[in-house]
Design a protein around this motif. Sequence first.
Motif, PDB file in Angstrom:
ATOM      1  N   LEU A 164       0.869  -1.184   0.000  1.00  0.00           N
ATOM      2  CA  LEU A 164       0.000   0.000   0.000  1.00  0.00           C
ATOM      3  C   LEU A 164       0.901   1.227   0.000  1.00  0.00           C
ATOM      4  CD1 LEU A 164      -2.533  -1.137   2.763  1.00  0.00           C
ATOM      5  CD2 LEU A 164      -2.645  -1.543   0.298  1.00  0.00           C
ATOM      6  N   LYS A 165       0.726   2.075  -1.010  1.00  0.00           N
ATOM      7  CA  LYS A 165       1.660   3.176  -1.242  1.00  0.00           C
ATOM      8  C   LYS A 165       1.264   4.472  -0.553  1.00  0.00           C
ATOM      9  CE  LYS A 165       5.137   2.292  -4.031  1.00  0.00           C
ATOM     10  NZ  LYS A 165       6.463   2.374  -3.422  1.00  0.00           N
ATOM     11  N   ASN A 166       2.297   5.169  -0.053  1.00  0.00           N
ATOM     12  CA  ASN A 166       2.172   6.584   0.285  1.00  0.00           C
ATOM     13  C   ASN A 166       1.026   6.980   1.202  1.00  0.00           C
ATOM     14  OD1 ASN A 166       3.944   8.582  -0.291  1.00  0.00           O
ATOM     15  ND2 ASN A 166       3.569   8.422  -2.506  1.00  0.00           N
ATOM     16  N   ILE A 167       1.022   6.433   2.399  1.00  0.00           N
ATOM     17  CA  ILE A 167      -0.046   6.767   3.341  1.00  0.00           C
ATOM     18  C   ILE A 167       0.522   7.806   4.301  1.00  0.00           C
ATOM     19  CG2 ILE A 167      -1.865   5.739   4.734  1.00  0.00           C
ATOM     20  CD1 ILE A 167      -0.836   3.009   3.822  1.00  0.00           C
ATOM     21  N   ASN A 168      -0.212   8.895   4.474  1.00  0.00           N
ATOM     22  CA  ASN A 168       0.405   9.983   5.232  1.00  0.00           C
ATOM     23  C   ASN A 168      -0.326  10.389   6.514  1.00  0.00           C
ATOM     24  OD1 ASN A 168      -1.730  11.206   4.118  1.00  0.00           O
ATOM     25  ND2 ASN A 168      -0.646  12.995   3.340  1.00  0.00           N
ATOM     26  N   SER A 169      -1.053   9.435   7.151  1.00  0.00           N
ATOM     27  CA  SER A 169      -1.534   9.735   8.497  1.00  0.00           C
ATOM     28  C   SER A 169      -1.677   8.433   9.261  1.00  0.00           C
ATOM     29  CB  SER A 169      -2.866  10.491   8.478  1.00  0.00           C
ATOM     30  OG  SER A 169      -3.946   9.582   8.422  1.00  0.00           O
ATOM     31  N   PHE A 170      -1.611   8.538  10.586  1.00  0.00           N
ATOM     32  CA  PHE A 170      -1.728   7.339  11.421  1.00  0.00           C
ATOM     33  C   PHE A 170      -3.094   6.690  11.228  1.00  0.00           C
ATOM     34  CE2 PHE A 170       1.203  10.034  14.067  1.00  0.00           C
ATOM     35  CZ  PHE A 170       2.329   9.313  13.754  1.00  0.00           C
ATOM     36  N   ARG A 171      -4.114   7.550  11.136  1.00  0.00           N
ATOM     37  CA  ARG A 171      -5.474   7.035  11.009  1.00  0.00           C
ATOM     38  C   ARG A 171      -5.631   6.262   9.703  1.00  0.00           C
ATOM     39  NH1 ARG A 171     -10.569   9.822   9.925  1.00  0.00           N
ATOM     40  NH2 ARG A 171      -9.268  11.535   9.207  1.00  0.00           N
ATOM     41  N   PHE A 172      -5.079   6.828   8.639  1.00  0.00           N
ATOM     42  CA  PHE A 172      -5.196   6.162   7.335  1.00  0.00           C
ATOM     43  C   PHE A 172      -4.406   4.858   7.305  1.00  0.00           C
ATOM     44  CE2 PHE A 172      -6.148  10.309   4.801  1.00  0.00           C
ATOM     45  CZ  PHE A 172      -7.419  10.329   5.371  1.00  0.00           C
ATOM     46  N   VAL A 173      -3.281   4.824   7.993  1.00  0.00           N
ATOM     47  CA  VAL A 173      -2.505   3.580   8.014  1.00  0.00           C
ATOM     48  C   VAL A 173      -3.362   2.474   8.615  1.00  0.00           C
ATOM     49  CG1 VAL A 173      -0.581   2.392   9.139  1.00  0.00           C
ATOM     50  CG2 VAL A 173      -0.219   4.609   8.070  1.00  0.00           C
ATOM     51  N   GLU A 174      -3.997   2.802   9.741  1.00  0.00           N
ATOM     52  CA  GLU A 174      -4.814   1.790  10.410  1.00  0.00           C
ATOM     53  C   GLU A 174      -5.978   1.357   9.515  1.00  0.00           C
ATOM     54  OE1 GLU A 174      -5.722   2.759  14.410  1.00  0.00           O
ATOM     55  OE2 GLU A 174      -7.015   1.019  14.690  1.00  0.00           O
ATOM     56  N   ARG A 175      -6.653   2.356   8.947  1.00  0.00           N
ATOM     57  CA  ARG A 175      -7.815   2.027   8.109  1.00  0.00           C
ATOM     58  C   ARG A 175      -7.404   1.292   6.844  1.00  0.00           C
ATOM     59  NH1 ARG A 175     -11.066   7.571   7.733  1.00  0.00           N
ATOM     60  NH2 ARG A 175     -12.069   6.405   6.069  1.00  0.00           N
ATOM     61  N   ALA A 176      -6.338   1.753   6.224  1.00  0.00           N
ATOM     62  CA  ALA A 176      -5.896   1.131   4.966  1.00  0.00           C
ATOM     63  C   ALA A 176      -5.516  -0.331   5.199  1.00  0.00           C
ATOM     64  CB  ALA A 176      -4.704   1.900   4.386  1.00  0.00           C
ATOM     65  N   ILE A 177      -4.794  -0.585   6.280  1.00  0.00           N
ATOM     66  CA  ILE A 177      -4.388  -1.970   6.549  1.00  0.00           C
ATOM     67  C   ILE A 177      -5.622  -2.830   6.816  1.00  0.00           C
ATOM     68  CG2 ILE A 177      -3.202  -3.482   8.194  1.00  0.00           C
ATOM     69  CD1 ILE A 177      -1.063  -1.236   8.431  1.00  0.00           C
ATOM     70  N   ASN A 178      -6.508  -2.312   7.662  1.00  0.00           N
ATOM     71  CA  ASN A 178      -7.687  -3.110   7.997  1.00  0.00           C
ATOM     72  C   ASN A 178      -8.542  -3.428   6.768  1.00  0.00           C
ATOM     73  OD1 ASN A 178      -7.170  -3.526  10.685  1.00  0.00           O
ATOM     74  ND2 ASN A 178      -8.130  -1.597  11.320  1.00  0.00           N
ATOM     75  N   VAL A 179      -8.732  -2.436   5.920  1.00  0.00           N
ATOM     76  CA  VAL A 179      -9.573  -2.671   4.753  1.00  0.00           C
ATOM     77  C   VAL A 179      -8.863  -3.609   3.767  1.00  0.00           C
ATOM     78  CG1 VAL A 179      -8.892  -0.605   3.473  1.00  0.00           C
ATOM     79  CG2 VAL A 179     -11.112  -1.565   3.103  1.00  0.00           C
ATOM     80  N   GLU A 180      -7.525  -3.520   3.717  1.00  0.00           N
ATOM     81  CA  GLU A 180      -6.781  -4.415   2.837  1.00  0.00           C
ATOM     82  C   GLU A 180      -6.813  -5.856   3.361  1.00  0.00           C
ATOM     83  OE1 GLU A 180      -5.665  -4.315  -0.070  1.00  0.00           O
ATOM     84  OE2 GLU A 180      -4.322  -6.052  -0.145  1.00  0.00           O
ATOM     85  N   VAL A 181      -6.729  -5.990   4.683  1.00  0.00           N
ATOM     86  CA  VAL A 181      -6.804  -7.324   5.281  1.00  0.00           C
ATOM     87  C   VAL A 181      -8.168  -7.952   4.972  1.00  0.00           C
ATOM     88  CG1 VAL A 181      -6.953  -8.571   7.482  1.00  0.00           C
ATOM     89  CG2 VAL A 181      -5.082  -6.947   7.073  1.00  0.00           C
TER      90      VAL A 181
END
Lengths: 477, 484
Positions: free
Chosen positions: A214-231
């Motif tokens: 997952l490329k270029n994530i620029n906030s803590f909140r987005f990291v958490e959400r992006a990982i969860n949605v990708e999982v």
Amino acid sequence: MQWEVVIGLEIHAQLATKSKIFSAASTAYGAAPNSQACAVDLGLPGVLPVFNKEALRMAVKFGLANGCDITRRSVFARKNYFYPDLPKGYQISQMDHPIVAKGELEIELEDGSTKIIGITRAHLEEDAGKSLHEDFHGMTGIDLNRAGTPLLEIVSEPDMRSAKEAVAYMKKIHSLVQYLEICDGNMQEGSFRCDANVSIRPKGQQEYGTRAELKNINSFRFVERAINVEVERQIDVLEGGAKVVQETRLYDADKNETRSMRSKEEAFDYRYFPDPDLLPVEIDDAYIEAIRATLPELPDAKKMRFIDEYNLKAEDANTLTSDRGLADFFEAVVKTGGDTKLSANWVISELLGALNKGSMGLAESPVTAEMLGDMIKRIKDNTISGKIAKQVFAAMWEDEGDADAIIEAKGLKQVTDSGAIEKIVDEVLANNPAQVEQYRGGNEKILGFFVGQVMKASQGKANPGQVNQLLSAKLKD
Amino acid sequence: MHNKTIAELSQSLAQGAFSSVELTQAYLERIERFDGQINSYITVAADEALAAAKQADAQIKAGTAGILTGIPLAQKDIFCTNGIKTTCGSKMLDNFISPYDATVISHFKQAGAVMLGKTNMDEFAMGSSNETSFYGAVKNPWDLDAVPGGSSGGSAAVVAARLAPASTGTDTGGSIRQPAALCGITGLKPTYGRVSRYGMIAFASSLDQAGPMARTAEDCALMMNVMAGFDDKDSTSIAREVPDYSVTLNQSLAGLKIGLPKEYFAEGLDNDVAGAVQAAIEAYKKLGAKVVEISLPNTGLSVPAYYVVAPAECSSNLSRFDGVRFGYRCDNPKDLEDLYKRSRGEGFGAEVKRRIMVGAYVLSAGYYDAYYIKAQKARQLISQDFKRAFEKVDVIMGPTSPTVAFNLGEKIDDPITMYLSDAYTIATNLAGLPGLSVPCGFVGQRPVGLQIIGNYFDEARLLNVAHQYQQHTDWHARAPEAFR
């Protein structure tokens, strides 16, 4: 099926050098497009890179802070690909011999437990420029101000097992680079961002599943959400009988979904090779030790000291040491105000609360550490009560002066004259005969009511201790 | 005055025999008159040259002149020149005007030299005959049917044809020495790192080195005094004191140990060229030198290693020519990929494209170890050969090129044969050593060059060795009939 999540992060921290990593152009953010791109940054024919040694110092500092091996002879390599905001058609990076090699970092999880996350490497590289797709009527604008800004890419081992762990790790690195004063940590401006490698595997399985980056994530909140949605996506894919494909994906925060950018087949062959324009970077022990001597007290050590020296709760010590500036602020408050517990409470609840409310940084606080310390001194010497102090703090926040001036101007000095307090107590008791009966009938909880009434009548200025004492004595009569 | 060397011109200017403006004007007139025959200049900067000459005259008058003040020179069109077109012999840069000066150019400006113009060259310095230039082939002033060599073919031709007293070249695999040999002039490729590469458009960064091309070793020494030195803009330039190259020119050669590598006199060397080189060696013996046969056993690896390393680096160096910021851009690109493909496809010539493709191939995943890493190992072996040789000898001598100038069109469609014409020069680039070519005879009317290779930073000795030879021979003083 029970799935286990496996996450590794690649964090890009922009190093806080004044000039670029291979040119003398300024790295300041926000200048007019292309006004901070010199001939070298533009990749004009004939120009050559010259390594900014300040970036080296910062990278070594990071490595030492994490107990990483420092490479005595690191090598810059060219990563070749075409993109309009990559002026030379290659990015100068490090491949086989990064400046920082293996190390590790301890993170703390929400339940208070800790976990060690391996750091694979951290290497120096130059940032690319920016492509601006809006406002150009179907064309693309290129701003090369950012081209050549130094980056430290910090690569973790695939040691994280949940989005929360990933965020804890990212926050830890974020705090650390600011402690070390090697990165301003500004995520809105892109000074600190990350790529997340995410895969899942059946619980208990040894080998890793196929990962998506997952490329270029620029906030803590987005990291958490992006990982969860990708999982979730990967679980759906696997449970649907299909296979996860290795690919690069982009997280769309608006839609809260990840989208494929390019597959492994479409992946670039970067044709890395050592950059012949730059000599290998050779450093010796003396250089490394000189940098080690400049290392500040690091967050973990500071936290332990705060617990020992100031007798703070672990949670408070955590909060106060999460940011080096905040920790320094707290210590300055203690130095002036004397009381560690009061200082911690005031910094954590009142000061941070007020800053959050105003979306302000610590540096913008109208109340300095000395002002807050002076006010705490007035609580300690009974000049004001804790409750009145809130008024004083609010006035200081509004730039009405320091604590003593506000107390004087507003007549907030605590009443400690027992005669005067006694008079009010008597009045309150006389005015509330029914409640006096209840108290004497055994409802001692009602004492708080009388305290409140007395404080109200004294406009909050009566010394609460004395009020309590007098009330208890008189009600027992 | 066009037959004088820099040293002589400098004296004449100082004595007031003529002014720099007169001298510059004379050269501009010769260029006007003769260059149509040989096509040696891409750009003639007449106005700028005359303005610089005027300034130089003022300095000469004021007594603040240096040796190069007011001396007209030609610069290879690979050096960026502020405000004057810099093409690198390519359509890709036909519209490129550099906003800055290369370090070499600014050194010459500071020394008061006058730039007559920019010389023709193989496209991006890739070629050994000057036939890959977008601006057309250069002809050899000694024989208009012959090539001048390359890639600094224009720079060699202007000196031979007396269209400039001297010029600059760059040498990645022989690009100064081979054209110097083929045009009967003197050319020096310094040690890698001796002259700044800043502002010199890169072909193969680990091999490229700029140097002087002139009629005499003495003139090369005078130019080296200006060109050499550390440059903080070039990380590969070396911080090491620059000697005055002219003061050691007259040292005796008695006892000089010359090594003759047997590999340089083996198959592939033209008999007549070998004869001229042997005669030069005999002349050195008379000057007191001792000659020993040596071996450079890995010589055969140099051409293959070079044609991995140089294309690899060039494939990356030339990526910046993408049609986005400067240089050639195709008409009406329909999207980004089309812009890249057509701008590069139309802007680069065949030889450049061939090398970019070879380079991209040898660096690609799965081939890198087999080609690039192996070539780097070969490079180490070649360097070790020289290291061992220089434990025994002071200089190494041999032919610069296996043949004299070949005919125009003769090899251009046969890249492998063309590449072999640099067989004796490439190894020194791979090792980073200095090498020099001096004229040592003719085969028919075509000149022969003697190559002298030195140890690292031994340019002063190479110039001394060449100068002493030129004190006893006149090959360097001869001029092609049509250009006298």
